[in-house]
Scaffold this motif. Structure first.
Motif, PDB file in Angstrom:
ATOM      1  N   THR A   1      -1.406  -8.517  13.124  1.00  0.00           N
ATOM      2  CA  THR A   1      -0.190  -7.716  13.271  1.00  0.00           C
ATOM      3  C   THR A   1      -0.173  -6.597  12.241  1.00  0.00           C
ATOM      4  O   THR A   1      -0.494  -6.816  11.065  1.00  0.00           O
ATOM      5  N   LEU A   2       0.192  -5.399  12.681  1.00  0.00           N
ATOM      6  CA  LEU A   2       0.370  -4.250  11.797  1.00  0.00           C
ATOM      7  C   LEU A   2       1.860  -3.997  11.627  1.00  0.00           C
ATOM      8  O   LEU A   2       2.583  -3.807  12.614  1.00  0.00           O
ATOM      9  N   TYR A   3       2.329  -3.995  10.357  1.00  0.00           N
ATOM     10  CA  TYR A   3       3.749  -3.814  10.060  1.00  0.00           C
ATOM     11  C   TYR A   3       3.981  -2.515   9.299  1.00  0.00           C
ATOM     12  O   TYR A   3       3.143  -2.080   8.515  1.00  0.00           O
ATOM     13  N   HIS A   4       5.176  -1.957   9.496  1.00  0.00           N
ATOM     14  CA  HIS A   4       5.668  -0.832   8.690  1.00  0.00           C
ATOM     15  C   HIS A   4       6.949  -1.287   8.009  1.00  0.00           C
ATOM     16  O   HIS A   4       7.782  -1.959   8.618  1.00  0.00           O
ATOM     17  N   SER A   5       7.112  -0.942   6.736  1.00  0.00           N
ATOM     18  CA  SER A   5       8.278  -1.400   5.982  1.00  0.00           C
ATOM     19  C   SER A   5       9.461  -0.458   6.155  1.00  0.00           C
ATOM     20  O   SER A   5       9.295   0.747   6.353  1.00  0.00           O
ATOM     21  N   PHE A   6      10.665  -1.035   6.048  1.00  0.00           N
ATOM     22  CA  PHE A   6      11.908  -0.280   6.093  1.00  0.00           C
ATOM     23  C   PHE A   6      12.783  -0.763   4.933  1.00  0.00           C
ATOM     24  O   PHE A   6      13.792  -1.441   5.113  1.00  0.00           O
ATOM     25  N   ASN A   7      12.352  -0.396   3.721  1.00  0.00           N
ATOM     26  CA  ASN A   7      13.003  -0.874   2.518  1.00  0.00           C
ATOM     27  C   ASN A   7      13.440   0.297   1.664  1.00  0.00           C
ATOM     28  O   ASN A   7      12.847   1.374   1.700  1.00  0.00           O
ATOM     29  N   ASP A   8      14.478   0.085   0.863  1.00  0.00           N
ATOM     30  CA  ASP A   8      14.999   1.153   0.017  1.00  0.00           C
ATOM     31  C   ASP A   8      14.036   1.530  -1.097  1.00  0.00           C
ATOM     32  O   ASP A   8      13.930   2.687  -1.483  1.00  0.00           O
ATOM     33  N   VAL A   9      13.327   0.539  -1.644  1.00  0.00           N
ATOM     34  CA  VAL A   9      12.477   0.794  -2.809  1.00  0.00           C
ATOM     35  C   VAL A   9      11.281   1.652  -2.442  1.00  0.00           C
ATOM     36  O   VAL A   9      10.982   2.647  -3.079  1.00  0.00           O
ATOM     37  N   LYS A  10      10.573   1.267  -1.397  1.00  0.00           N
ATOM     38  CA  LYS A  10       9.392   2.011  -0.971  1.00  0.00           C
ATOM     39  C   LYS A  10       9.281   1.908   0.542  1.00  0.00           C
ATOM     40  O   LYS A  10       8.651   1.009   1.080  1.00  0.00           O
ATOM     41  N   PRO A  11       9.898   2.852   1.286  1.00  0.00           N
ATOM     42  CA  PRO A  11      10.050   2.679   2.725  1.00  0.00           C
ATOM     43  C   PRO A  11       8.839   3.087   3.562  1.00  0.00           C
ATOM     44  O   PRO A  11       8.905   2.984   4.774  1.00  0.00           O
ATOM     45  N   ASP A  12       7.768   3.543   2.949  1.00  0.00           N
ATOM     46  CA  ASP A  12       6.696   4.127   3.749  1.00  0.00           C
ATOM     47  C   ASP A  12       5.343   3.460   3.544  1.00  0.00           C
ATOM     48  O   ASP A  12       4.315   4.125   3.584  1.00  0.00           O
ATOM     49  N   ASP A  13       5.310   2.154   3.309  1.00  0.00           N
ATOM     50  CA  ASP A  13       4.020   1.490   3.217  1.00  0.00           C
ATOM     51  C   ASP A  13       3.828   0.555   4.399  1.00  0.00           C
ATOM     52  O   ASP A  13       4.761   0.263   5.148  1.00  0.00           O
ATOM     53  N   GLN A  14       2.602   0.121   4.594  1.00  0.00           N
ATOM     54  CA  GLN A  14       2.242  -0.721   5.723  1.00  0.00           C
ATOM     55  C   GLN A  14       1.507  -1.959   5.226  1.00  0.00           C
ATOM     56  O   GLN A  14       1.045  -2.018   4.092  1.00  0.00           O
ATOM     57  N   LYS A  15       1.392  -2.940   6.115  1.00  0.00           N
ATOM     58  CA  LYS A  15       0.547  -4.086   5.831  1.00  0.00           C
ATOM     59  C   LYS A  15      -0.013  -4.630   7.141  1.00  0.00           C
ATOM     60  O   LYS A  15       0.594  -4.501   8.199  1.00  0.00           O
ATOM     61  N   ILE A  16      -1.193  -5.208   7.034  1.00  0.00           N
ATOM     62  CA  ILE A  16      -1.825  -5.910   8.141  1.00  0.00           C
ATOM     63  C   ILE A  16      -1.819  -7.393   7.799  1.00  0.00           C
ATOM     64  O   ILE A  16      -2.239  -7.780   6.699  1.00  0.00           O
ATOM     65  N   THR A  17      -1.334  -8.220   8.713  1.00  0.00           N
ATOM     66  CA  THR A  17      -1.303  -9.662   8.511  1.00  0.00           C
ATOM     67  C   THR A  17      -2.186 -10.344   9.548  1.00  0.00           C
ATOM     68  O   THR A  17      -2.019 -10.126  10.752  1.00  0.00           O
TER      69      THR A  17
END
Length: 280
Positions: free
Chosen positions: A184-200
């Protein structure tokens, strides 16, 4: 034991994950149990359940990096309540950890030690997936939309909420004993750092009462923190048949390898824990 592999955490020891166990497990784990029961009732009422499993795991070990100063990193404990289920519409994975380490120093603004305190923390994750398409043959078995909500709080006063959304696939790997595999490829939606991704990546394999399962998280695209990879497998042996009991009881170990832990350059973790896991 599971960690948030995101590079969204502030770079302070107050944001780092530790392990725990004792009477203060009751409240957060009871809350998680209520959520699991409610979730099971909802999914049972509105969808066909294909698989369902709820378990509790006790782990103990250590050699974890970036713990608050003063904690014995070799003697950390965690208790995990976990639920996983698959349905005709998709699936749900949910867990909550209650962690405990030893005492750590309390300091005033001048850096003087003014006391000590036991480290405690709750960390949890709720991760649903929704089936978009399924296939009868080939490597890809199912395409999913996926989401993750992560939450935590600890005795230092630190807390966080992280949100992820992405797309993934369930895989049909032609390996004898393979129970499941996904990417799974995710994109973050967070206040601290909203533009990073992760692969799980997740996978589980079982044969002759030996079960190997776990995940790999690769977090990347942060402007301020290093890319980091967290490999967290468990190796377990099922004692159910030997003990003549109705439910699975597994014993084994867990290994945590984390390169650039929490995005901190050069901080690499190699932690080992013993575990006992009981399935309801």
């Amino acid at each position: 034991m599971r960690y948030n592999s995101s590079a969204n955490l502030p770079l302070t020891t107050q944001s780092l994950k530790v392990l725990s166990c004792k009477s203060f497990y009751i409240k957060p784990l009871a809350t998680a149990a209520i959520a699991i029961v409610a979730l099971g009732g909802m999914t049972g009422a509105h969808a066909k359940t294909l698989f369902k499993d709820t378990s509790v795991t006790l782990l103990h070990g250590g050699n974890f990096e970036l713990l608050p100063k003063g904690i014995d990193s070799e003697n950390l404990t965690t208790l995990t309540l976990e639920h996983a289920s698959t349905h005709d519409w998709g699936g749900v994975f949910f867990f909550v950890d209650r962690h405990q380490g030893g005492e750590y120093d309390l300091k005033d603004q001048a850096g003087n030690v003014i006391g000590s305190k036991d480290y405690k923390e709750t960390f949890g994750k709720f991760s649903p997936k929704f089936k978009v398409a399924s296939f009868n043959d080939g490597l890809i078995k199912q395409v999913n939309l996926a989401g993750v909500y992560e939450f935590s709080s600890n005795s230092t006063g630190f807390g966080q909420d992280n949100y992820w959304a992405g797309v993934g696939v369930d895989l049909n790997l032609p390996i004898p004993g393979m129970k499941y595999a996904s990417a799974t490829l995710y994109h973050s939606f967070n206040d601290v750092k909203p533009d990073d991704q992760k692969i799980t990546l997740t996978a589980a394999w079982e044969r002759d009462k030996v079960l190997i399962d776990g995940y790999v998280d690769f977090a990347f695209n942060s402007d301020t923190l290093e890319n980091n990879i967290h490999f967290n497998p468990q190796v377990k042996y099922n004692l159910q048949e030997a003990l003549g009991i109705d439910n699975r009881l597994e014993v084994g170990g867990e290994y945590s390898y984390w390169k650039n832990k929490f995005g901190v350059d050069g901080v690499d973790e190699h932690a080992v824990m013993a575990l006992v896991k009981y399935h309801f």
